[in-house]
Motif scaffolding. Structure first.
Motif, short mmCIF file in Angstrom:
data_model
loop_
_atom_site.label_atom_id
_atom_site.label_comp_id
_atom_site.label_asym_id
_atom_site.label_seq_id
_atom_site.Cartn_x
_atom_site.Cartn_y
_atom_site.Cartn_z
N GLN A 1 -1.61 -2.12 -1.10
CA GLN A 1 -1.93 -1.19 0.55
C GLN A 1 -3.23 -1.56 0.86
OE1 GLN A 1 -1.58 2.82 0.04
NE2 GLN A 1 -2.28 3.08 -2.37
N HIS B 1 -8.53 0.38 4.38
CA HIS B 1 -7.54 1.10 4.07
C HIS B 1 -7.81 2.59 4.73
CE1 HIS B 1 -4.25 2.90 1.37
NE2 HIS B 1 -5.51 3.76 0.76
N GLN C 1 6.43 -6.98 5.41
CA GLN C 1 6.07 -5.52 4.99
C GLN C 1 6.72 -4.47 6.26
OE1 GLN C 1 3.82 -3.39 3.14
NE2 GLN C 1 4.59 -6.43 2.03
N ILE D 1 -6.65 2.44 7.99
CA ILE D 1 -5.50 2.28 8.58
C ILE D 1 -4.51 3.51 8.17
CG2 ILE D 1 -3.08 1.47 7.60
CD1 ILE D 1 -4.47 -1.07 6.58
N ARG E 1 -1.74 2.72 11.91
CA ARG E 1 -1.46 1.55 12.06
C ARG E 1 -1.64 0.89 10.59
NH1 ARG E 1 -2.38 1.18 17.89
NH2 ARG E 1 -1.33 -0.53 18.12
N PRO E 2 -0.61 0.21 10.27
CA PRO E 2 -0.32 -0.61 9.55
C PRO E 2 -0.69 -2.38 9.58
CG PRO E 2 1.99 0.06 9.91
CD PRO E 2 1.02 0.52 10.24
N GLU E 3 -0.51 -2.70 11.25
CA GLU E 3 -0.74 -3.34 11.43
C GLU E 3 -2.32 -3.59 11.76
OE1 GLU E 3 -0.16 -1.65 14.97
OE2 GLU E 3 0.47 -1.37 12.72
N TYR F 1 -3.11 -5.78 2.42
CA TYR F 1 -2.76 -6.63 3.01
C TYR F 1 -3.39 -7.59 4.10
CZ TYR F 1 1.32 -4.82 0.42
OH TYR F 1 2.37 -5.40 -0.75
N PHE F 2 -4.32 -6.00 4.69
CA PHE F 2 -5.20 -6.11 5.78
C PHE F 2 -6.38 -7.28 5.75
CE2 PHE F 2 -8.69 -4.30 3.75
CZ PHE F 2 -9.67 -4.68 4.97
N TYR G 1 5.31 -4.35 9.74
CA TYR G 1 5.32 -4.98 10.82
C TYR G 1 5.08 -5.61 10.91
CZ TYR G 1 1.27 -5.40 8.08
OH TYR G 1 0.74 -6.06 6.57
#
Length: 348
Positions: A141, A61, A178, A64, A69-71, A144-145, A180
């Protein structure tokens, strides 16, 4: 046996290395991140070193936020070397076919990571190889990654292993679309379906038989044997009680599992499991309550899930039922416990 603490899981520091490498390749100095989370070079290079799952999620997190860069998880996959997955990676690299490589990575996932929520799976469906990453719903948040990084790692390693990229029929993602989505479609070059019932790579028919660049059947068999031995060591000495706690932990979401389900997962009848638990001085109802208690403390203290989400994760019928149970366990509300608990995970 009173269960004092049940960690949610841990992961090899090699995955932390992928976070740091990704930041560096985005021209961002990762030093502030390593200092904040007390990640010394010595620790990051220690064989078999791991960090907790909550700490890993916080690291991701922060990365990010630092990069904007949310991706970021998708980018991590581009920076994960197969050798950083450990012995399972070496075994997969020598596999004769893509199917054997991917199943090896998944079969020996526990050698580099462990999560009480479940484990990944591989199987065939409609003649297509499916590589499924387990559910870590509810999503926010902070996680996701994790899905992004694992699916992109699997895909990019499979491309590297066979020297071919047109492998995937489609990708399924459990969380909602999302901002991205384009990055997902650009990476995988195939349809991507969000809000799906699973997180999965669905390979095209026939791709599972594709020969790999570094295939060596004898080396593959030897490496698989080493992985199997190490996996057996991890489970050596576990009691029936230990196995019940593990299974209960991974089957709590939605509704608490009954003893018949757990017994079935262990390959025995319910009455047999009751008898064997009694022989170890336990009852199933007691273990279920203690497991929920221990996980409740961990979820409230170490994660960002709200209490409605935690109630679901622990199999309570409602947030109010969870609140009552938590007060019975600790003599305080979850909110008070979260407020009073020192956040020592970052330094832990």
């Amino acid at each position: 046996m009173q269960i004092k603490k049940l960690p949610l899981g841990d992961i090899s520091v090699n995955f932390v290395g992928a976070i740091l490498t990704t930041l560096t390749r985005l021209n961002i100095d990762p030093q502030a991140l390593t200092q904040r989370f007390n990640l010394s070079p010595e620790f990051l290079h220690t064989p078999n070193a791991r960090i907790s799952i909550p700490k890993f999620m916080r690291l991701g997190h922060e990365a990010i936020l630092m990069s904007g860069r949310p991706e970021f998880g998708l980018l991590m996959g581009k920076n994960m070397k197969i050798t950083e997955i450990g012995l399972a990676g070496f075994a997969a690299m020598s596999a004769p076919t893509l199917d054997q490589a991917m199943t090896t990575l998944i079969d020996y996932e526990s050698l580099s990571s462990y999560n009480r929520r479940g484990h990944s799976a591989h199987y065939f469906e409609n003649g297509r190889l499916i590589c499924e990453f387990y559910s870590i719903s509810p999503y926010n948040q902070f996680n996701y990654f994790v899905v992004d990084s694992m699916l992109s790692t699997w895909y990019l390693l499979s491309c590297w292993l066979c020297g071919h990229s047109d492998l995937i029929h489609h990708v399924e993602i459990e969380y909602a679309n999302q901002n991205y989505r384009a990055a997902y479609e650009e990476l995988f070059a195939c349809p991507v379906y969000f809000s799906s019932p699973r997180n999965a790579l669905v390979f095209k028919r026939g791709e599972e038989s594709r020969a790999l660049r570094y295939a060596s059947p004898s080396s593959f068999a030897e490496a698989r044997n080493v992985c199997e031995e190490l996996k057996s060591r991890l489970s050596h000495g576990k009691t029936i009680t230990d196995r019940v706690i593990e299974l209960v932990s991974s089957h709590l979401s939605g509704d608490p599992p009954d003893i018949e389900l757990i017994a079935q997962k262990m390959g025995m009848a319910g009455w047999t499991l009751r008898r064997r638990l009694r022989a170890e001085g336990h009852q199933y109802k007691q273990l279920l309550d203690e497991t929920r208690h221990a996980l409740a403390l961990t979820y409230v203290r170490d994660t960002q899930h709200n209490f409605t989400e935690i109630a679901f994760l622990l199999g309570f019928s409602s947030p109010a039922a969870f609140q009552r149970a938590f007060k019975r366990w600790t003599s305080m509300s979850p909110g008070s416990f979260r407020h009073q608990s020192s956040d020592d995970d970052i330094s832990g």
